[in-house]
Design a protein around this motif. Structure first.
Motif, PDB file in Angstrom:
ATOM      1  N   UNK A 161      10.377 -38.676  38.176  1.00 29.76           N
ATOM      2  CA  UNK A 161       9.313 -38.624  39.274  1.00 29.76           C
ATOM      3  C   UNK A 161       9.532 -39.188  40.902  1.00 29.76           C
ATOM      4  N   UNK A 162      10.133 -40.133  40.560  1.00 24.83           N
ATOM      5  CA  UNK A 162      10.353 -40.643  42.237  1.00 24.83           C
ATOM      6  C   UNK A 162      11.208 -40.006  42.948  1.00 24.83           C
ATOM      7  N   UNK A 163      12.303 -39.614  42.589  1.00 25.09           N
ATOM      8  CA  UNK A 163      12.956 -38.710  43.590  1.00 25.09           C
ATOM      9  C   UNK A 163      12.335 -37.353  43.606  1.00 25.09           C
ATOM     10  N   UNK A 164      11.635 -36.706  42.780  1.00 25.95           N
ATOM     11  CA  UNK A 164      10.860 -35.559  43.010  1.00 25.95           C
ATOM     12  C   UNK A 164       9.705 -35.664  44.071  1.00 25.95           C
ATOM     13  N   UNK A 165       9.170 -36.819  44.079  1.00 29.65           N
ATOM     14  CA  UNK A 165       8.062 -37.103  44.939  1.00 29.65           C
ATOM     15  C   UNK A 165       8.712 -37.464  46.279  1.00 29.65           C
ATOM     16  N   UNK A 166       9.485 -38.264  46.396  1.00 30.40           N
ATOM     17  CA  UNK A 166      10.110 -38.822  47.651  1.00 30.40           C
ATOM     18  C   UNK A 166      10.781 -37.674  48.400  1.00 30.40           C
ATOM     19  N   UNK A 167      11.504 -36.829  47.643  1.00 30.80           N
ATOM     20  CA  UNK A 167      12.260 -35.741  48.524  1.00 30.80           C
ATOM     21  C   UNK A 167      11.852 -34.432  48.525  1.00 30.80           C
ATOM     22  N   UNK A 168      10.695 -34.213  47.613  1.00 31.39           N
ATOM     23  CA  UNK A 168      10.029 -32.896  47.486  1.00 31.39           C
ATOM     24  C   UNK A 168       8.609 -32.803  47.918  1.00 31.39           C
ATOM     25  N   UNK A 169       7.868 -33.279  46.950  1.00 32.27           N
ATOM     26  CA  UNK A 169       6.438 -33.003  47.320  1.00 32.27           C
ATOM     27  C   UNK A 169       5.735 -33.930  48.135  1.00 32.27           C
ATOM     28  N   UNK A 170       6.129 -35.273  48.364  1.00 33.48           N
ATOM     29  CA  UNK A 170       5.325 -35.946  49.296  1.00 33.48           C
ATOM     30  C   UNK A 170       5.942 -35.512  50.807  1.00 33.48           C
ATOM     31  N   UNK A 171       7.049 -35.105  51.211  1.00 29.49           N
ATOM     32  CA  UNK A 171       7.334 -34.399  52.553  1.00 29.49           C
ATOM     33  C   UNK A 171       6.575 -33.107  52.655  1.00 29.49           C
ATOM     34  N   UNK A 172       6.162 -32.265  51.588  1.00 27.20           N
ATOM     35  CA  UNK A 172       5.567 -31.290  51.749  1.00 27.20           C
ATOM     36  C   UNK A 172       4.073 -31.486  51.819  1.00 27.20           C
ATOM     37  N   UNK A 173       3.374 -32.454  51.322  1.00 32.02           N
ATOM     38  CA  UNK A 173       2.224 -32.720  51.441  1.00 32.02           C
ATOM     39  C   UNK A 173       2.024 -33.314  52.871  1.00 32.02           C
ATOM     40  N   UNK A 174       2.739 -34.112  53.431  1.00 33.05           N
ATOM     41  CA  UNK A 174       2.720 -34.711  54.780  1.00 33.05           C
ATOM     42  C   UNK A 174       2.719 -33.658  56.005  1.00 33.05           C
ATOM     43  N   UNK A 175       3.780 -32.738  55.557  1.00 33.36           N
ATOM     44  CA  UNK A 175       3.971 -31.715  56.705  1.00 33.36           C
ATOM     45  C   UNK A 175       2.556 -30.860  56.616  1.00 33.36           C
ATOM     46  N   UNK A 176       2.203 -30.495  55.438  1.00 34.13           N
ATOM     47  CA  UNK A 176       0.764 -29.824  55.316  1.00 34.13           C
ATOM     48  C   UNK A 176      -0.365 -30.577  55.957  1.00 34.13           C
ATOM     49  N   UNK A 177      -0.272 -31.804  55.596  1.00 38.65           N
ATOM     50  CA  UNK A 177      -1.448 -32.494  56.236  1.00 38.65           C
ATOM     51  C   UNK A 177      -1.317 -32.982  57.650  1.00 38.65           C
ATOM     52  N   UNK A 178      -0.293 -32.862  58.404  1.00 38.39           N
ATOM     53  CA  UNK A 178       0.243 -33.313  59.608  1.00 38.39           C
ATOM     54  C   UNK A 178       0.407 -34.686  59.710  1.00 38.39           C
ATOM     55  N   UNK A 179       0.854 -35.473  58.398  1.00 32.88           N
ATOM     56  CA  UNK A 179       0.845 -36.683  58.514  1.00 32.88           C
ATOM     57  C   UNK A 179       2.214 -37.220  58.557  1.00 32.88           C
ATOM     58  N   UNK A 180       3.204 -36.465  59.095  1.00 33.76           N
ATOM     59  CA  UNK A 180       4.479 -37.149  59.259  1.00 33.76           C
ATOM     60  C   UNK A 180       5.435 -36.236  59.526  1.00 33.76           C
ATOM     61  N   UNK A 181       6.750 -36.441  60.024  1.00 34.01           N
ATOM     62  CA  UNK A 181       7.654 -35.410  60.551  1.00 34.01           C
ATOM     63  C   UNK A 181       8.685 -35.956  59.316  1.00 34.01           C
ATOM     64  N   UNK A 182       9.451 -34.702  59.423  1.00 29.81           N
ATOM     65  CA  UNK A 182      10.853 -34.669  58.390  1.00 29.81           C
ATOM     66  C   UNK A 182      10.427 -34.934  57.051  1.00 29.81           C
TER      67      UNK A 182
END
Length: 182
Positions: A161-182
């Motif tokens: 879970x940690x690598x999947x969340x850190x490298x895939x799903x969290x960046x996607x969520x941040x991009x979709x919610x305008x919460x971060x870059x890259x």
């Protein structure tokens, strides 16, 4: 929270310049190379390249930040920078234009640092990023490991879970919610 620099400590220095492109892709590549060269210099803190259209022309803005005026001066006297500057006139029209903070605001680039998201917002974003992969692992993988000790199952769960969340799903969520870059 950012602390003010200690008394007598040098302040970071940023130089911002825009160039009008004769060859937009070549100028953007040149700016990226310039920033890579600057990043190898002592005291380099950050670099920024962006491209925009102004009156039907492509303008590339380049910014470099160094830890001190002395570090910036070292960069400005470097052979790497001189080499890059010798290349740029062939792919640009007109001279470089130095930008100030006011210029950036007019270009639509905010210089004000935004507040960090609240802990609640951060927690919700992490939960949104964590839930789908956790559900998949719990539904598809963990039932087959029912006989394994709890500590080993937990270790496996976190290793997945940690690598999947850190490298895939969290960046996607941040991009979709305008919460971060890259």
């Amino acid at each position: 929270m950012t602390r003010p620099p200690a008394a007598g400590a040098p302040l970071p220095v940023t130089v911002l310049v825009s160039r009008t492109a004769r060859e937009p892709d070549a100028l953007t590549a040149w700016a990226d190379d310039l920033c890579r060269d600057a990043a190898r210099m002592p005291g380099h803190l950050a670099a920024h390249v962006d491209r925009t259209e102004v009156a039907g022309r492509t303008v590339v803005r380049v910014g470099v930040t160094f830890a001190s005026a002395q570090d910036l001066a070292r960069w400005e006297r470097s052979a790497e920078r001189a080499h890059r500057l010798a290349e740029v006139d062939a792919i640009t029209d007109g001279p470089p234009v130095a930008l100030s903070v006011d210029d950036l605001e007019r270009w639509g680039v905010s210089c004000a640092r935004g507040r960090a998201p609240s802990r609640l917002r951060t927690a919700v974003r992490i939960w949104i990023a964590l839930f789908p992969p956790a559900l998949l692992v719990n539904a598809l993988v963990l039932p087959g490991l029912a006989g394994w000790p709890v500590a080993v199952r937990t270790l496996l769960l976190t290793l997945v879970l940690v690598p999947v969340v850190v490298y895939l799903t969290l960046p996607l969520v941040l991009r979709l919610t305008g919460g971060g870059s890259r």
